[in-house]
Design a protein around this motif. Structure first.
Motif, PDB file in Angstrom:
ATOM      1  N   LEU A   1      57.503  27.623  36.808  1.00 17.50           N
ATOM      2  CA  LEU A   1      56.111  27.816  37.212  1.00 17.50           C
ATOM      3  C   LEU A   1      55.495  29.014  36.492  1.00 17.50           C
ATOM      4  O   LEU A   1      54.337  28.968  36.056  1.00 17.50           O
ATOM      5  CB  LEU A   1      56.041  28.005  38.727  1.00 17.50           C
ATOM      6  CG  LEU A   1      54.682  27.811  39.402  1.00 17.50           C
ATOM      7  CD1 LEU A   1      54.182  26.391  39.174  1.00 17.50           C
ATOM      8  CD2 LEU A   1      54.786  28.090  40.891  1.00 17.50           C
ATOM      9  N   LYS A   2      56.276  30.076  36.350  1.00 14.86           N
ATOM     10  CA  LYS A   2      55.778  31.267  35.672  1.00 14.86           C
ATOM     11  C   LYS A   2      55.447  30.979  34.219  1.00 14.86           C
ATOM     12  O   LYS A   2      54.426  31.450  33.689  1.00 14.86           O
ATOM     13  CB  LYS A   2      56.823  32.381  35.768  1.00 14.86           C
ATOM     14  CG  LYS A   2      56.467  33.629  34.982  1.00 14.86           C
ATOM     15  CD  LYS A   2      57.604  34.627  34.998  1.00 14.86           C
ATOM     16  CE  LYS A   2      57.278  35.827  34.122  1.00 14.86           C
ATOM     17  NZ  LYS A   2      58.401  36.786  34.041  1.00 14.86           N
ATOM     18  N   ASP A   3      56.308  30.219  33.550  1.00  9.60           N
ATOM     19  CA  ASP A   3      56.080  29.916  32.135  1.00  9.60           C
ATOM     20  C   ASP A   3      54.800  29.111  31.928  1.00  9.60           C
ATOM     21  O   ASP A   3      54.142  29.232  30.888  1.00  9.60           O
ATOM     22  CB  ASP A   3      57.272  29.134  31.569  1.00  9.60           C
ATOM     23  CG  ASP A   3      58.542  29.974  31.509  1.00  9.60           C
ATOM     24  OD1 ASP A   3      58.415  31.211  31.520  1.00  9.60           O
ATOM     25  OD2 ASP A   3      59.642  29.396  31.464  1.00  9.60           O
ATOM     26  N   VAL A   4      54.444  28.305  32.919  1.00  8.38           N
ATOM     27  CA  VAL A   4      53.259  27.453  32.786  1.00  8.38           C
ATOM     28  C   VAL A   4      52.003  28.139  33.313  1.00  8.38           C
ATOM     29  O   VAL A   4      50.937  28.083  32.671  1.00  8.38           O
ATOM     30  CB  VAL A   4      53.480  26.115  33.539  1.00  8.38           C
ATOM     31  CG1 VAL A   4      52.219  25.254  33.498  1.00  8.38           C
ATOM     32  CG2 VAL A   4      54.653  25.357  32.936  1.00  8.38           C
ATOM     33  N   ARG A   5      52.124  28.837  34.441  1.00  7.72           N
ATOM     34  CA  ARG A   5      50.938  29.356  35.139  1.00  7.72           C
ATOM     35  C   ARG A   5      50.753  30.871  35.039  1.00  7.72           C
ATOM     36  O   ARG A   5      49.669  31.379  35.316  1.00  7.72           O
ATOM     37  CB  ARG A   5      51.020  28.981  36.620  1.00  7.72           C
ATOM     38  CG  ARG A   5      51.115  27.488  36.901  1.00  7.72           C
ATOM     39  CD  ARG A   5      49.778  26.818  36.776  1.00  7.72           C
ATOM     40  NE  ARG A   5      49.843  25.418  37.171  1.00  7.72           N
ATOM     41  CZ  ARG A   5      48.782  24.619  37.246  1.00  7.72           C
ATOM     42  NH1 ARG A   5      47.582  25.101  36.979  1.00  7.72           N
ATOM     43  NH2 ARG A   5      48.915  23.348  37.582  1.00  7.72           N
ATOM     44  N   GLY A   6      51.828  31.600  34.712  1.00 14.13           N
ATOM     45  CA  GLY A   6      51.725  33.056  34.770  1.00 14.13           C
ATOM     46  C   GLY A   6      51.742  33.524  36.210  1.00 14.13           C
ATOM     47  O   GLY A   6      52.390  32.917  37.064  1.00 14.13           O
ATOM     48  N   HIS A   7      51.016  34.591  36.529  1.00  7.46           N
ATOM     49  CA  HIS A   7      50.968  35.071  37.907  1.00  7.46           C
ATOM     50  C   HIS A   7      49.598  34.803  38.521  1.00  7.46           C
ATOM     51  O   HIS A   7      48.595  34.685  37.819  1.00  7.46           O
ATOM     52  CB  HIS A   7      51.303  36.572  37.985  1.00  7.46           C
ATOM     53  CG  HIS A   7      50.290  37.453  37.326  1.00  7.46           C
ATOM     54  ND1 HIS A   7      50.387  37.860  36.012  1.00  7.46           N
ATOM     55  CD2 HIS A   7      49.149  38.023  37.803  1.00  7.46           C
ATOM     56  CE1 HIS A   7      49.356  38.633  35.698  1.00  7.46           C
ATOM     57  NE2 HIS A   7      48.595  38.747  36.775  1.00  7.46           N
ATOM     58  N   PHE A   8      49.578  34.737  39.832  1.00  9.94           N
ATOM     59  CA  PHE A   8      48.355  34.433  40.575  1.00  9.94           C
ATOM     60  C   PHE A   8      47.490  35.680  40.729  1.00  9.94           C
ATOM     61  O   PHE A   8      47.994  36.781  40.984  1.00  9.94           O
ATOM     62  CB  PHE A   8      48.712  33.879  41.956  1.00  9.94           C
ATOM     63  CG  PHE A   8      47.537  33.734  42.872  1.00  9.94           C
ATOM     64  CD1 PHE A   8      46.625  32.700  42.705  1.00  9.94           C
ATOM     65  CD2 PHE A   8      47.336  34.640  43.901  1.00  9.94           C
ATOM     66  CE1 PHE A   8      45.546  32.560  43.560  1.00  9.94           C
ATOM     67  CE2 PHE A   8      46.253  34.514  44.754  1.00  9.94           C
ATOM     68  CZ  PHE A   8      45.346  33.473  44.582  1.00  9.94           C
ATOM     69  N   VAL A   9      46.177  35.490  40.585  1.00  9.70           N
ATOM     70  CA  VAL A   9      45.206  36.571  40.807  1.00  9.70           C
ATOM     71  C   VAL A   9      44.119  36.044  41.744  1.00  9.70           C
ATOM     72  O   VAL A   9      43.483  35.021  41.466  1.00  9.70           O
ATOM     73  CB  VAL A   9      44.585  37.056  39.482  1.00  9.70           C
ATOM     74  CG1 VAL A   9      43.585  38.177  39.759  1.00  9.70           C
ATOM     75  CG2 VAL A   9      45.652  37.524  38.517  1.00  9.70           C
ATOM     76  N   HIS A  10      43.924  36.741  42.835  1.00  5.07           N
ATOM     77  CA  HIS A  10      42.900  36.341  43.821  1.00  5.07           C
ATOM     78  C   HIS A  10      41.513  36.647  43.266  1.00  5.07           C
ATOM     79  O   HIS A  10      41.315  37.596  42.499  1.00  5.07           O
ATOM     80  CB  HIS A  10      43.132  37.109  45.124  1.00  5.07           C
ATOM     81  CG  HIS A  10      42.461  36.507  46.316  1.00  5.07           C
ATOM     82  ND1 HIS A  10      41.098  36.582  46.523  1.00  5.07           N
ATOM     83  CD2 HIS A  10      42.973  35.811  47.382  1.00  5.07           C
ATOM     84  CE1 HIS A  10      40.794  35.972  47.655  1.00  5.07           C
ATOM     85  NE2 HIS A  10      41.913  35.496  48.196  1.00  5.07           N
ATOM     86  N   GLU A  11      40.546  35.841  43.666  1.00  2.00           N
ATOM     87  CA  GLU A  11      39.175  36.054  43.223  1.00  2.00           C
ATOM     88  C   GLU A  11      38.667  37.428  43.654  1.00  2.00           C
ATOM     89  O   GLU A  11      37.920  38.093  42.916  1.00  2.00           O
ATOM     90  CB  GLU A  11      38.266  34.959  43.804  1.00  2.00           C
ATOM     91  CG  GLU A  11      36.776  35.151  43.506  1.00  2.00           C
ATOM     92  CD  GLU A  11      36.472  35.223  42.018  1.00  2.00           C
ATOM     93  OE1 GLU A  11      35.529  35.944  41.642  1.00  2.00           O
ATOM     94  OE2 GLU A  11      37.184  34.558  41.234  1.00  2.00           O
ATOM     95  N   LEU A  12      39.074  37.894  44.837  1.00  2.00           N
ATOM     96  CA  LEU A  12      38.650  39.215  45.283  1.00  2.00           C
ATOM     97  C   LEU A  12      39.258  40.312  44.415  1.00  2.00           C
ATOM     98  O   LEU A  12      38.650  41.371  44.234  1.00  2.00           O
ATOM     99  CB  LEU A  12      39.050  39.425  46.750  1.00  2.00           C
ATOM    100  CG  LEU A  12      38.313  38.554  47.774  1.00  2.00           C
ATOM    101  CD1 LEU A  12      38.825  38.842  49.179  1.00  2.00           C
ATOM    102  CD2 LEU A  12      36.812  38.785  47.693  1.00  2.00           C
ATOM    103  N   GLN A  13      40.455  40.067  43.862  1.00  2.00           N
ATOM    104  CA  GLN A  13      41.046  41.037  42.946  1.00  2.00           C
ATOM    105  C   GLN A  13      40.254  41.114  41.653  1.00  2.00           C
ATOM    106  O   GLN A  13      40.050  42.201  41.108  1.00  2.00           O
ATOM    107  CB  GLN A  13      42.497  40.656  42.649  1.00  2.00           C
ATOM    108  CG  GLN A  13      43.444  40.850  43.815  1.00  2.00           C
ATOM    109  CD  GLN A  13      44.847  40.391  43.489  1.00  2.00           C
ATOM    110  OE1 GLN A  13      45.099  39.203  43.264  1.00  2.00           O
ATOM    111  NE2 GLN A  13      45.777  41.328  43.458  1.00  2.00           N
TER     112      GLN A  13
END
Length: 329
Positions: A292-304
């Motif tokens: 999942l990391k290789d495809v998507r990277g890390h998650f970032v919230h819109e508020l961030q």
């Protein structure tokens, strides 16, 4: 100066060697200090001191000590050289060592799910702990744990019941954002822990409602970072696989899985689960997260993202104010 010889013509040792061991030790220390001190003095003073050391035999003692010191230094340099060679040889062969946490990039995970779904048990499995060491009572705040899985340093965030209604709206929102702060700049995956359908645990979880709660807290972008984990596989008696569970599902599990696009993992929650099975579970989850990391990277919230924009604007305003102040100086 007459040579001190015995009747057979042999040289008689210096007078300082005729005393007891205490005197000999004292003369040795004094001679050593005089000889070393004389090397920093002018020649007019240095030579009389050296002559005294030569007549008493102390210079010969110093020469022997110097030779010993040089020998020990040579041995020390040789050992350091061999140690350096060993590190070069062994280091090159262990660059890909699975047990070295620095040899692979780290992972950041958030464990999330409704109360009673087995989230804490899964956390203990990932940490290699037993349920006996698990904290008791209802979890009210996010907790952060560090471990090494498959040669990678992994940060694990356990969350309270932020997908349910036991904490209240404000507390749920606060803990959801706090979980993201604990794994800044963002998690590589959310392990959505749910009770396996048909496990007879007496707790009904509607996976579709749980997924909707995830969307409300984290936005649609979270869907690409969710890995469903179905617990209490031991209650199924091995009769069902993940595919079979999805086929017989009468709730919202199939819809939830279709939203995130990830096949669920089925894990065992039995207290006496063999260590080999726990290790296999850890390896499998790490592999899923890495994919999942290789495809998507890390998650970032819109508020961030909004916070980052606000910080950048604030920095620009402060820089302009400071530049104006400097211009008037």
């Amino acid at each position: 100066m007459e040579c001190q010889c015995d009747k057979d013509g042999d040289v008689v040792p210096g007078w300082w060697m005729g005393g007891n061991s205490f005197q000999m030790g004292g003369f040795a220390v004094v001679g050593y200090l005089l000889y070393r001190f004389s090397q920093t003095l002018p020649a007019l003073i240095r030579w009389p001191i050296r002559l005294f050391c030569s007549l008493t035999g102390l210079s010969a003692l110093w020469g022997w000590v110097s030779h010993l010191v040089r020998t020990l230094r040579g041995i020390k340099r040789f050992i350091k050289f061999m140690s350096w060679m060993w590190r070069c040889i062994v280091g090159s062969s262990t660059d890909g060592d699975m047990s070295n946490p620095s040899s692979k990039p780290g992972l950041r995970l958030i464990l999330i799910g409704p109360a009673g779904g087995g989230r804490t048990t899964l956390l203990n499995t990932l940490l290699g702990n037993s349920d006996k060491n698990a904290p008791k009572g209802l979890l009210l705040n996010c907790t952060k744990q560090m471990t090494v899985l498959d040669g990678r340093e992994v940060t694990l965030i356990d969350t309270p019941d932020i997908l349910g209604s036991s904490l209240g709206i404000n507390r749920r929102a606060r803990e959801a954002l706090r979980s993201l702060q604990l794994v800044s700049p963002g998690p590589h995956a959310f392990l959505l822990v749910l009770q396996a359908p048909g496990s007879s645990m007496g707790i009904g979880h509607d996976a579709n409602q749980v997924m909707q709660a995830m969307l409300e807290l984290f936005g649609e972008g979270v869907l690409g970072h969710i890995i469903p984990v179905l617990t209490h596989a031991d209650r199924l008696d091995g009769r069902l696989t993940v595919d079979q569970l999805l086929e017989v599902d009468t709730g919202g599990l199939r819809r939830a899985v279709s939203l995130c696009g990830q096949k669920p993992e089925l894990v065992n929650n039995r207290p006496d689960c063999p260590p080999e099975e726990q290790s296999a579970t850890r390896r499998q989850l790490v592999e899923r997260v890495m994919e999942l990391k290789d495809v998507r990277g890390h998650f970032v919230h819109e508020l961030q993202r909004r916070e980052d924009r606000i910080k950048e604007e604030l920095l620009n305003d402060m820089a302009s104010a400071l530049a104006g102040k400097l211009g008037h100086m």
